[in-house]
Design a protein around this motif. Sequence first.
Motif: not given
Ligand code: GLC
Length: 423
Positions: A54-55, A79, A121, A125, A130, A132, A163, A167, A169, A206
């Motif tokens: 996801g990073r 993601v 976020q 990110e 994407k 976030s 997720s 989180a 997204v 995710n």
């Molecule tokens: C990772 C990402 C973040 C996202 C998360 C869930 O932690 O850094 O931005 O929200 O995955 O998908």
Amino acid sequence: MERLTSPPRLMIVSDLDETMVDHHNDPENLSLLRFNSLWEDAYRHDSLLVFSTGRAPTMYKKLRKQRPLLTPDVIITSVGTEIAYGNSMVRDDEWIEILNNKWDRGIVEEETSKFPELTLQSETEQRPHKLSFHIDKSKVQAVTKELSQRLEKRGLDIKIIFSGGNAFVVLPQGGGKGQALAYLLKKLKTEGKLPINTLACGDSGNDTELFTIPNVYGVMVSNAQEELLEWYAENAKDNSNIIHASERCAGGIIEAIGHFKLGPNLSPRDVSDFLECKVDNVNPGHEVVKLFLFYERWRRGEVENCETYTASLKASCHPAGVFVHPSGAERSLRDTIDELGKYYGDKKGKKFRVWTDQVLATDTMPGTWIVKLDKWEQTGDERKCCTTTVKFTSKEGEGFVWEHVQQIWSEETEIKDDSNWII
Ligand code: GLC
Ligand code: MG
């Protein structure tokens, strides 16, 4: 992926945080290191390693500096919205084209800003495909419903993924980890390189999509998040191609390799006496992985049977074989092993670890192999890497003979201090 001339034996597609990397229970990264040596020993030469995180790329690079992660063949970040290949992370522009379908970042930004439940976020990110946010778990359902409707009305086709318990997204409908994997499989198929087996590994929401791609085995590591386990209970509990491992993180991945019988699952790190380890005459990379593991144990003072092992090592070196140290100094291979003798246990209690990455062997002439690899060495928080080249020869039915070893500092090493670097 060009290096493979035939379909990969195994493709592992793994999430990073809390799947490859254990952030909570394994400060010394032991299960990751176990996976690493298994991969380099048995799979690197004919298989593909894919990380799907996801990073965003910057945060992925940060994690690589903190943890002993191998170099993947393919890296899918943000993601499933960014795909890149190889060491130099060459971006897949065709994928970006696909994601542009019915996507307008500006509109998503505008609509999401109307929801006080969503807090952005960090800047790193936020990516082209994407957006976030953080959200309180109790608000997820209502916000998802309302936001989807609004974006649909504005002509977009999007996907929302919740997720990690907090989180939220927003991605193009065509994005996400599952779609990215399906795209990759399709691409490999057109190149005639569809993997014989594929194993997806994850721990959180995710990653759910990874487990929906046909003909892909799946492992949810033991420490998987509630949202993933709930999805599994509702949608996939009768699917015997997906397991919930009993081991955490990378340990769960190794467990799944064994469970689904995808190939060898004994990590060289789990072998305590290498002398008892059968010599695999097909893959000289094995010798290198073993040597550097031995080297780690040696300096940590953990080798049993010391004399027998060094004697057998010396016997496998050509009498005229040379070792070229990263400083440029040269010494005979046999003298190098004698020199190593003086360092037994000098790293005891110092969080000393050694691992190998991208171990690849080529047979240049019949009976001669060149093995190239990156050798990493870490003491406490300081780590260094040398690009290492080894020349081996082997006569029919006999073991490999070390002919020449050369090391040069890798560009990834910031402080090129060669004192204390033995091999
Ligand atoms: C990772 C990402 C973040 C996202 C998360 C869930 O932690 O850094 O931005 O929200 O995955 O998908
Ligand atoms: Mg994760």
